[in-house]
Design a protein around this motif. Sequence first.
Motif, PDB file in Angstrom:
ATOM      1  N   LEU A 186       0.856  -1.193   0.000  1.00  0.00           N
ATOM      2  CA  LEU A 186       0.000   0.000   0.000  1.00  0.00           C
ATOM      3  C   LEU A 186       0.884   1.232   0.000  1.00  0.00           C
ATOM      4  O   LEU A 186       1.747   1.397   0.886  1.00  0.00           O
ATOM      5  CB  LEU A 186      -0.891   0.011   1.252  1.00  0.00           C
ATOM      6  N   ALA A 187       0.675   2.091  -0.981  1.00  0.00           N
ATOM      7  CA  ALA A 187       1.514   3.293  -1.101  1.00  0.00           C
ATOM      8  C   ALA A 187       0.683   4.528  -0.773  1.00  0.00           C
ATOM      9  O   ALA A 187      -0.435   4.689  -1.271  1.00  0.00           O
ATOM     10  CB  ALA A 187       2.062   3.403  -2.516  1.00  0.00           C
ATOM     11  N   VAL A 188       1.240   5.392   0.095  1.00  0.00           N
ATOM     12  CA  VAL A 188       0.605   6.671   0.402  1.00  0.00           C
ATOM     13  C   VAL A 188       1.321   7.728  -0.439  1.00  0.00           C
ATOM     14  O   VAL A 188       2.519   7.985  -0.261  1.00  0.00           O
ATOM     15  CB  VAL A 188       0.721   6.982   1.907  1.00  0.00           C
ATOM     16  N   TYR A 222      -3.348  13.142   0.890  1.00  0.00           N
ATOM     17  CA  TYR A 222      -2.756  11.967   0.246  1.00  0.00           C
ATOM     18  C   TYR A 222      -3.790  11.126  -0.487  1.00  0.00           C
ATOM     19  O   TYR A 222      -4.981  11.222  -0.243  1.00  0.00           O
ATOM     20  CB  TYR A 222      -2.100  11.056   1.305  1.00  0.00           C
ATOM     21  N   ALA A 223      -3.248  10.244  -1.382  1.00  0.00           N
ATOM     22  CA  ALA A 223      -4.081   9.206  -2.000  1.00  0.00           C
ATOM     23  C   ALA A 223      -3.450   7.863  -1.635  1.00  0.00           C
ATOM     24  O   ALA A 223      -2.232   7.763  -1.453  1.00  0.00           O
ATOM     25  CB  ALA A 223      -4.102   9.391  -3.503  1.00  0.00           C
ATOM     26  N   LEU A 224      -4.293   6.845  -1.491  1.00  0.00           N
ATOM     27  CA  LEU A 224      -3.819   5.509  -1.116  1.00  0.00           C
ATOM     28  C   LEU A 224      -3.926   4.590  -2.335  1.00  0.00           C
ATOM     29  O   LEU A 224      -5.013   4.414  -2.882  1.00  0.00           O
ATOM     30  CB  LEU A 224      -4.672   4.960   0.046  1.00  0.00           C
ATOM     31  N   ASN A 236      13.413  -3.545  -2.025  1.00  0.00           N
ATOM     32  CA  ASN A 236      14.002  -2.658  -3.018  1.00  0.00           C
ATOM     33  C   ASN A 236      12.980  -1.616  -3.477  1.00  0.00           C
ATOM     34  O   ASN A 236      13.272  -0.416  -3.581  1.00  0.00           O
ATOM     35  CB  ASN A 236      14.468  -3.520  -4.207  1.00  0.00           C
ATOM     36  N   PHE A 237      11.727  -2.081  -3.688  1.00  0.00           N
ATOM     37  CA  PHE A 237      10.654  -1.181  -4.123  1.00  0.00           C
ATOM     38  C   PHE A 237      10.388  -0.113  -3.042  1.00  0.00           C
ATOM     39  O   PHE A 237      10.259   1.060  -3.334  1.00  0.00           O
ATOM     40  CB  PHE A 237       9.372  -1.985  -4.400  1.00  0.00           C
ATOM     41  N   ARG A 238      10.327  -0.568  -1.766  1.00  0.00           N
ATOM     42  CA  ARG A 238      10.092   0.373  -0.643  1.00  0.00           C
ATOM     43  C   ARG A 238      11.120   1.499  -0.637  1.00  0.00           C
ATOM     44  O   ARG A 238      10.775   2.666  -0.506  1.00  0.00           O
ATOM     45  CB  ARG A 238      10.199  -0.371   0.700  1.00  0.00           C
ATOM     46  N   ASN A 239      12.401   1.116  -0.747  1.00  0.00           N
ATOM     47  CA  ASN A 239      13.472   2.122  -0.678  1.00  0.00           C
ATOM     48  C   ASN A 239      13.379   3.110  -1.828  1.00  0.00           C
ATOM     49  O   ASN A 239      13.478   4.323  -1.632  1.00  0.00           O
ATOM     50  CB  ASN A 239      14.854   1.439  -0.697  1.00  0.00           C
ATOM     51  N   GLN A 247       5.252   6.911   0.418  1.00  0.00           N
ATOM     52  CA  GLN A 247       5.425   6.150   1.666  1.00  0.00           C
ATOM     53  C   GLN A 247       4.730   4.796   1.535  1.00  0.00           C
ATOM     54  O   GLN A 247       3.546   4.736   1.209  1.00  0.00           O
ATOM     55  CB  GLN A 247       4.810   6.941   2.835  1.00  0.00           C
ATOM     56  N   ILE A 248       5.485   3.718   1.757  1.00  0.00           N
ATOM     57  CA  ILE A 248       4.851   2.392   1.733  1.00  0.00           C
ATOM     58  C   ILE A 248       4.450   2.050   3.165  1.00  0.00           C
ATOM     59  O   ILE A 248       5.300   1.979   4.054  1.00  0.00           O
ATOM     60  CB  ILE A 248       5.825   1.314   1.173  1.00  0.00           C
TER      61      ILE A 248
END
Length: 375
Positions: A186-188, A222-224, A236-239, A247-248
């Motif tokens: 989930l990305a903010v 924000y959008a989720l 790797n994706f988070r970083n 923000q994950i």
Amino acid sequence: MATSRYWIVSLPVQNSATTLWNRLRESISKNSFDTPLYRFNTPDLRVGTLDSLLALSDDLAKSNTFIEGVTHKIRRQIEELEKASGVEVGALTVDGVPVDSYLTRFVWDEGKYPTMSPLREIVDTIHVQVAKIEDDMKVRAAEYSNIRSQLNAINRKQSGSLAVRDLSNLVKPEDIVSSEHLVTLLAVVPKYSQKDWLSSYETLTTFVVPRSTKKLHEDNEYALYTVTLFRKVADNFRNNAREKGFQIREFEYSPEAQESRKQEFEKLMQDQDSKRSSLLQWCYASYGEVFISWMHFSAVRVFAESILRYGLPPSFLSVVLAPSAKSEKKVRSILEDLCGNVNSSYWKSEDDVGVVGMGGEAEAYPYVSFTLNLV
């Protein structure tokens, strides 16, 4: 409550208390007819020694401040609790009668405070009772406050921005893929960066499922979004997402956890209601108790100050008055006239205020007078 500020006054009796009372009533009705006036029934208490009276007198004003403070604390707590329940604040009562009626028709409770006890003992008993009620109130109010804080924390989580709030009620089971190889994150995303997210999420790392993002919710900031990718590249994706300002959020879909959170919230709501209503009942009952103590204390105070002021044997008339602000000066001069010349010139100073009275803070007049603020 019609009036919240009263004077308790005692005047020296020259001939008979009844004559003085009639003169006072006549004078008030003639010159300040809007001032309520009542007799204040002070019993014959044990005088003790002059030294013990003087020592007691020093403590009376301090004790009065303390007892008055506790009645105000309880009253404020009642108002707060009533407001929280959206209820109109009920009239405060003492032994079933309105507060001001209890004061204006005060009768000493011999069973509770035997008049043969030394004055110091009566005052100490009252002080201990009121202090115990205050301690009890602190404990009860803290328990209630603790539950409210827990609820507020949950509400903040529910109503905060997407960066901090609980996401479980925004995500449905069908939004999440979770298998041996695939995972949904989930990305903010800041509102103004949504275009950037849509054009770049597939390239933030290898093995991102194309066109797998979906917007679930949007707030003011924000959008989720969801995004599905291979588990092995999730870190790797988070970083890389963080570097671009996305923000994950850590999230694991668990219907059980969601259900238990819901139950915890409902239980807290019930606890809050029951704590609030029991604290409110306790406050109403305790207000009455403290008020009774305060009026008995005031009777001791007027008795002790009158002996110190007018000497022995006790011969004074004590009354309760509730003058309006504009009649205060007039009422003061009526009271002063009725004192005859007892110490009158001694107590009167050039600016009409006089020297500091007895009991440290009692107002300085040629008669005993102190103010009770019921609110």
